[in-house]
Design an enzyme around this catalytic site. Sequence first.
Site, mmCIF file in Angstrom:
data_model
loop_
_atom_site.group_PDB
_atom_site.id
_atom_site.type_symbol
_atom_site.label_atom_id
_atom_site.label_comp_id
_atom_site.label_asym_id
_atom_site.label_seq_id
_atom_site.Cartn_x
_atom_site.Cartn_y
_atom_site.Cartn_z
ATOM 1 N N ARG A 104 -0.478 -8.272 23.689
ATOM 2 C CA ARG A 104 0.072 -7.697 24.927
ATOM 3 C C ARG A 104 -0.386 -6.250 25.048
ATOM 4 O O ARG A 104 -1.044 -5.732 24.158
ATOM 5 C CB ARG A 104 1.599 -7.727 24.847
ATOM 6 C CG ARG A 104 2.077 -6.987 23.599
ATOM 7 C CD ARG A 104 3.556 -6.759 23.542
ATOM 8 N NE ARG A 104 3.976 -6.381 22.209
ATOM 9 C CZ ARG A 104 3.905 -5.174 21.687
ATOM 10 N NH1 ARG A 104 3.398 -4.178 22.398
ATOM 11 N NH2 ARG A 104 4.315 -4.925 20.468
ATOM 12 N N LEU A 164 0.865 -1.180 0.000
ATOM 13 C CA LEU A 164 0.000 0.000 0.000
ATOM 14 C C LEU A 164 0.901 1.228 0.000
ATOM 15 O O LEU A 164 1.835 1.319 0.791
ATOM 16 C CB LEU A 164 -0.914 -0.030 1.222
ATOM 17 C CG LEU A 164 -1.794 -1.287 1.304
ATOM 18 C CD1 LEU A 164 -2.417 -1.436 2.678
ATOM 19 C CD2 LEU A 164 -2.887 -1.231 0.242
HETATM 20 P P1 ADP Z 1 6.653 -5.911 12.074
HETATM 21 O O1 ADP Z 1 6.016 -6.940 12.937
HETATM 22 O O2 ADP Z 1 8.015 -6.336 11.577
HETATM 23 O O3 ADP Z 1 6.646 -4.545 12.681
HETATM 24 P P2 ADP Z 1 4.304 -5.316 10.383
HETATM 25 O O4 ADP Z 1 3.611 -6.324 9.556
HETATM 26 O O5 ADP Z 1 3.615 -4.850 11.609
HETATM 27 O O6 ADP Z 1 5.801 -5.853 10.709
HETATM 28 O O7 ADP Z 1 4.639 -4.071 9.481
HETATM 29 C C1 ADP Z 1 5.410 -3.005 9.985
HETATM 30 C C2 ADP Z 1 5.262 -1.797 9.101
HETATM 31 O O8 ADP Z 1 5.667 -2.099 7.744
HETATM 32 C C3 ADP Z 1 3.853 -1.251 8.958
HETATM 33 O O9 ADP Z 1 3.479 -0.399 10.030
HETATM 34 C C4 ADP Z 1 3.981 -0.508 7.644
HETATM 35 O O10 ADP Z 1 4.666 0.709 7.872
HETATM 36 C C5 ADP Z 1 4.872 -1.400 6.803
HETATM 37 N N1 ADP Z 1 4.081 -2.380 6.017
HETATM 38 C C6 ADP Z 1 3.779 -3.663 6.365
HETATM 39 N N2 ADP Z 1 2.994 -4.257 5.423
HETATM 40 C C7 ADP Z 1 2.798 -3.335 4.443
HETATM 41 C C8 ADP Z 1 2.059 -3.309 3.197
HETATM 42 N N3 ADP Z 1 1.368 -4.377 2.757
HETATM 43 N N4 ADP Z 1 2.079 -2.169 2.470
HETATM 44 C C9 ADP Z 1 2.762 -1.081 2.903
HETATM 45 N N5 ADP Z 1 3.474 -1.029 4.054
HETATM 46 C C10 ADP Z 1 3.495 -2.126 4.814
#
Ligand code: ADP
Length: 447
Positions: free
Chosen positions: A291, A203
């Site tokens: 958590r 995205l």
């Molecule tokens: P982690 O557990 O490593 O923090 P997340 O899945 O929560 O990984 O993703 C962390 C960040 O990465 C998100 O807050 C966003 O900024 C970016 N991100 C993750 N997935 C997407 C996606 N499909 N498109 C754009 N940005 C993404």
Amino acid sequence: MFQKILIANRGEIALRVLRACKELGIQTVVVHSTADSDAMHVRLADESVCIGPPPSRESYLNIHQIVAACEITGADAVHPGYGFLSENAKFADILAAHNITFIGPSGDHIRIMGDKIEAKRTARRLGIPVVPGSDGAIGDEKEAKRVAAEIGYPVIIKASAGGGGRGMKVAHTEADLEVALQTAKSEAGAAFGDDAVYIEKYLEKPRHIEVQVFGDGAGGGVHFGERDCSLQRRHQKVWEEANSPALNAEERSRIGGICAKAIADLGYSGAGTIEFLYENGEFYFIEMNTRLQVEHPVTEAITGIDLVHEQIRVASGGGLSVRQEDIKFNGHAIECRINAEDPRTFTPSPGTITHFHTPGGLGIRVDSGVYSGYKIPPYYDSLIGKLIVHGRNRVECMMRLRRALDEFVVDGIKTTLPLFRDLVGNPDIANGDYDIHWLEKYLAKGE
Ligand code: ADP
């Protein structure tokens, strides 16, 4: 209710949990490393046990030492805070085997949500909207190309065992895909010992919006609204708000309702956060944290409900003190994470705090474990405190935040306070007009 809770954490969150225990009349035990003998939570606890040397692996992550500390002190429950062992399913299982209550969900629920592929599958099954992408782990390049063509470029390759923003690679075209897949796999293998990766639509300008949920331990679930944590640097949250400036009441209630129902259907117990990316009016699940979150105080500010009290109540079998219809959103709250770091380069700045003065007045809360004369050890996370400001609306909240930041004094080390003083005067921030890339772009411009 519990007689004695052991707090398996340090810093501001250890103090936060300790305060909740004191209010509920529960005895407290803290564990600490030799580097933290002078910490505030150690000074204020009823009992403390030194469990090892400074490296986390030998102290705060040392399950045997923590279980031994529970047995020596007779603690009947453990609050893990956030980070460290808070999402460690094995820790939850070991405590259960020793008849010590883990203040959190079951080991099985932690396990499901800790595996991102499994988490996404579960979310989809529970009716939570997810990012379009592969159904499970990607086998080979051919499969990756097929899925990417189906969902459309750009795509992001993510590690199933991922965390902390590691092991993620973006591919803008089919030509990028091969390299992105290989690098993501080898980074994931090296960082997590598991090279399973999956693919999803990337995205381009989303906001990060997360819903605070609670399972009551008896098959019920509620939501406490959302937080907007779009202001991030290297996927680390810097500034958080509740509610999100981007949502209206109807959207809030719709996504909250979906999450609360999912939590109930899952039979989940305790606090959790369902994280979404939000773009063009649509929510896309990315992960669930099982958590308490660093940013939980903004939710407490607008609901008036102490989430740690609720965690303790639920874990002790007493259920939640509120029903969904009792949870009302009042005004607006913002949290700034104050790190001991250079405000431009973000290089850690440990050392002695020569003077520490916190702001006060209506609507101001400071959660911090430090004090004048405290020496910040170099071994841990650089978060030294959180400034949480509440106002009747976002405009009042921002006015109050600006004033509070002016009053805040931390001498002797560098902190991120100057960054917040800049941000609070920025027109995009004033308008709530930002996405997850805004802060990095702003920092790159060096304004
Ligand atoms: P982690 O557990 O490593 O923090 P997340 O899945 O929560 O990984 O993703 C962390 C960040 O990465 C998100 O807050 C966003 O900024 C970016 N991100 C993750 N997935 C997407 C996606 N499909 N498109 C754009 N940005 C993404």
